[in-house]
Motif scaffolding. Structure first.
Motif, PDB file in Angstrom:
ATOM      1  N   GLU A 153       0.837  -1.207   0.000  1.00 20.36           N
ATOM      2  CA  GLU A 153       0.000   0.000   0.000  1.00 20.36           C
ATOM      3  C   GLU A 153       0.868   1.251   0.000  1.00 20.36           C
ATOM      4  OE1 GLU A 153      -1.964   3.468   0.963  1.00 20.36           O
ATOM      5  OE2 GLU A 153      -0.648   2.586   2.468  1.00 20.36           O
ATOM      6  N   GLU A 154       2.036   1.164   0.633  1.00 20.71           N
ATOM      7  CA  GLU A 154       2.899   2.340   0.805  1.00 20.71           C
ATOM      8  C   GLU A 154       3.702   2.659  -0.457  1.00 20.71           C
ATOM      9  OE1 GLU A 154       2.589   4.280   3.159  1.00 20.71           O
ATOM     10  OE2 GLU A 154       1.898   3.195   4.934  1.00 20.71           O
ATOM     11  N   GLY A 155       2.977   3.013  -1.509  1.00 20.97           N
ATOM     12  CA  GLY A 155       3.623   3.471  -2.723  1.00 20.97           C
ATOM     13  C   GLY A 155       3.801   2.428  -3.802  1.00 20.97           C
ATOM     14  N   GLY A 156       3.499   1.179  -3.519  1.00 17.15           N
ATOM     15  CA  GLY A 156       3.722   0.125  -4.506  1.00 17.15           C
ATOM     16  C   GLY A 156       2.512  -0.218  -5.358  1.00 17.15           C
ATOM     17  N   GLY A 157       1.350   0.300  -4.984  1.00 13.92           N
ATOM     18  CA  GLY A 157       0.150   0.002  -5.768  1.00 13.92           C
ATOM     19  C   GLY A 157      -0.317  -1.429  -5.660  1.00 13.92           C
ATOM     20  N   GLY A 158      -0.214  -2.002  -4.474  1.00 13.78           N
ATOM     21  CA  GLY A 158      -0.658  -3.381  -4.292  1.00 13.78           C
ATOM     22  C   GLY A 158      -2.144  -3.564  -4.544  1.00 13.78           C
ATOM     23  N   GLY A 159      -2.935  -2.541  -4.236  1.00  6.68           N
ATOM     24  CA  GLY A 159      -4.371  -2.619  -4.508  1.00  6.68           C
ATOM     25  C   GLY A 159      -4.645  -2.742  -5.993  1.00  6.68           C
ATOM     26  N   ARG A 160      -3.930  -1.952  -6.779  1.00  5.60           N
ATOM     27  CA  ARG A 160      -4.063  -2.037  -8.243  1.00  5.60           C
ATOM     28  C   ARG A 160      -3.658  -3.417  -8.730  1.00  5.60           C
ATOM     29  NH1 ARG A 160      -0.779   2.358 -10.194  1.00  5.60           N
ATOM     30  NH2 ARG A 160       0.921   1.054  -9.402  1.00  5.60           N
ATOM     31  N   GLU A 161      -2.540  -3.947  -8.190  1.00  4.98           N
ATOM     32  CA  GLU A 161      -2.061  -5.265  -8.611  1.00  4.98           C
ATOM     33  C   GLU A 161      -3.089  -6.357  -8.325  1.00  4.98           C
ATOM     34  OE1 GLU A 161       0.996  -6.337  -9.869  1.00  4.98           O
ATOM     35  OE2 GLU A 161       1.967  -4.385 -10.011  1.00  4.98           O
ATOM     36  N   MET A 162      -3.727  -6.297  -7.159  1.00  2.00           N
ATOM     37  CA  MET A 162      -4.714  -7.324  -6.819  1.00  2.00           C
ATOM     38  C   MET A 162      -5.941  -7.225  -7.721  1.00  2.00           C
ATOM     39  SD  MET A 162      -4.494  -7.747  -2.645  1.00  2.00           S
ATOM     40  CE  MET A 162      -5.117  -9.441  -2.642  1.00  2.00           C
ATOM     41  N   VAL A 163      -6.383  -5.996  -7.992  1.00  2.82           N
ATOM     42  CA  VAL A 163      -7.541  -5.809  -8.878  1.00  2.82           C
ATOM     43  C   VAL A 163      -7.204  -6.309 -10.280  1.00  2.82           C
ATOM     44  CG1 VAL A 163      -8.996  -4.088 -10.008  1.00  2.82           C
ATOM     45  CG2 VAL A 163      -8.574  -3.938  -7.546  1.00  2.82           C
ATOM     46  N   GLU A 164      -6.022  -5.943 -10.790  1.00  5.02           N
ATOM     47  CA  GLU A 164      -5.632  -6.367 -12.140  1.00  5.02           C
ATOM     48  C   GLU A 164      -5.397  -7.869 -12.215  1.00  5.02           C
ATOM     49  OE1 GLU A 164      -2.296  -3.939 -13.227  1.00  5.02           O
ATOM     50  OE2 GLU A 164      -3.546  -2.174 -13.617  1.00  5.02           O
ATOM     51  N   ASP A 165      -5.165  -8.489 -11.060  1.00  6.83           N
ATOM     52  CA  ASP A 165      -4.976  -9.941 -11.002  1.00  6.83           C
ATOM     53  C   ASP A 165      -6.304 -10.686 -10.903  1.00  6.83           C
ATOM     54  OD1 ASP A 165      -3.219 -12.024 -11.180  1.00  6.83           O
ATOM     55  OD2 ASP A 165      -2.446 -11.890  -9.142  1.00  6.83           O
TER      56      ASP A 165
END
Length: 389
Positions: free
Chosen positions: A138-150
């Motif tokens: 969450e701290e700058g890596g865009g993990g939320g985006r990665e999970m959604v795109e996955d």
């Protein structure tokens, strides 16, 4: 209240999980230990399905209610990653890893959602499916985006999604929320200023990049003061100024500025990007230099949807007796990617009189745990009530 009482009983156990996570912070997507612990506990709790590797190191647990007549599927999300900060709390469970610390309370978020998952898997007192989401980076890596795109939402059939963050300065265990735009879009920029370096004693022979870059820093503030409607929110911050000279008698050939732009409206975001490029390039030209700008849109505005915000606030009132209106926050939050994919809401839970997040003396207050866990569990049981009998 029965649910909150149950989490008061579980408090020592959940606190132990939280403090273990605090001792072993991990950054961005490198949450291998944390993800492993989360997946292991979800299996131990008896979740119907536990999936790892969503969004690289994300973990998802599926908990089915005693019935599924409603067909509803709710997602509950917590973040797992820490920050590259040297801890200065002096706690006996302080970080054991130099230069890394849970300075934003993600250890607490993870522990609270694990506590809720344990309760929900134990009782299953709801009609539908609960999907617990543990997100990295969450701290700058865009993990939320990665999970959604996955394929997070499609794979698990999530229809609505909820998130929570602790908030220092807000009364311990209290809640605050607001509909619509809540956390800001977080854009970043680099400005490279090229001139002609030379001897500091002969400024007439150089194109001084430090003068040009300094003027750019000052002029960028006019975006907020003279270009954007005063009733709109915007922050333009230059956070780094570097040159290619370390000598006291050399005017540098090159200067690099870095910074961030925070906005809560798409139109303001577009204006800020355009004006930042124009100001940098033309200001440099005035001094005989050249500026090249790289502008990157990072996290989008995080906006709560109206119906889900009302519902989240109602549940908060069930747990804490009240729910205040939260202030606008110019910080970013990549739960925005999940709210762009599905309706939902994000709420703040008070961490009391603690150091601010991202501060080396910050610590999540374990006394928040019963309130936070209760909110998660009440969301599920209230949104997907089980028919009597």
């Amino acid at each position: 209240m029965p649910i909150k009482n149950r989490f008061s009983e579980l408090l020592p156990e959940i606190t132990a999980w939280r403090r273990d996570l605090h001792e072993h912070p991990e950054l961005l997507f490198d949450t291998h230990r944390t993800s492993g612990i989360v997946a292991g506990k979800l299996r131990e709790f008896g979740c119907d399905e536990v999936v790892t590797g969503i969004g690289r190191t994300g973990v998802v647990g599926v908990i089915k209610g005693r019935s599924d007549a409603s067909g509803k599927v709710m997602g509950l999300r917590a973040d797992m990653d820490a920050l590259p900060i040297e801890e200065a709390t002096g706690l006996d469970y302080a970080s054991k890893t130099e230069g890394k610390m849970h300075a934003c309370g993600h250890d607490g978020h993870t522990a609270m959602l694990l506590g809720a998952a344990k309760y929900l898997a134990e009782t299953r007192n709801f009609d539908g499916t609960c999907v617990v989401i543990f997100q990295p980076a969450e701290e700058g890596g865009g993990g939320g985006r990665e999970m959604v795109e996955d394929g997070l939402m499609e794979r698990f059939g999530i229809q609505e999604v909820y998130g929570m963050h602790n908030w220092p300065g807000q009364p311990l265990g209290s809640f605050a929320i607001r509909p619509g735009a809540f956390f800001a879009a977080t854009d970043v920029f680099d400005i490279v200023v090229e001139g002609r370096g030379g001897h500091a004693a002969k400024p007439q022979e150089v194109v001084d990049t430090t003068i040009a870059a300094s003027q750019i820093v000052l002029s960028l503030q006019t975006i907020a003061s003279r270009n954007v409607d005063p009733v709109e929110q915007i922050v333009v911050s230059v956070t780094s100024f570097e040159t290619d000279s370390k000598a006291f008698n050399v005017i540098p050939q090159r200067a690099v500025l870095r910074g961030t732009v925070r906005t809560l409206d798409g139109g303001v975001q577009d204006l800020a990007e355009r004006r930042l490029k124009e100001i940098a390039e033309r200001t440099a030209e005035v001094f005989g230099a050249k500026a090249s700008v790289t502008y990157q849109r990072n996290y989008p505005v995080m906006a709560n949807t109206p119906e889900e915000t009302v519902f989240a606030a109602e549940v908060a009132r069930q747990v804490a007796g009240a729910c205040e209106e939260a202030p606008l926050v110019m910080g970013g939050e990549d739960f925005a990617f999940m709210l762009n994919a599905k309706p939902g809401a994000y709420i703040l839970v008070g961490n009391g009189d603690s150091a601010a997040v991202h501060h080396p003396e910050y610590n999540f207050d374990d006394d928040v745990i019963p309130a936070g866990c209760s909110w998660w569990a009440e969301l599920v049981e209230t949104r997907m009530p089980r028919a009597a009998g």
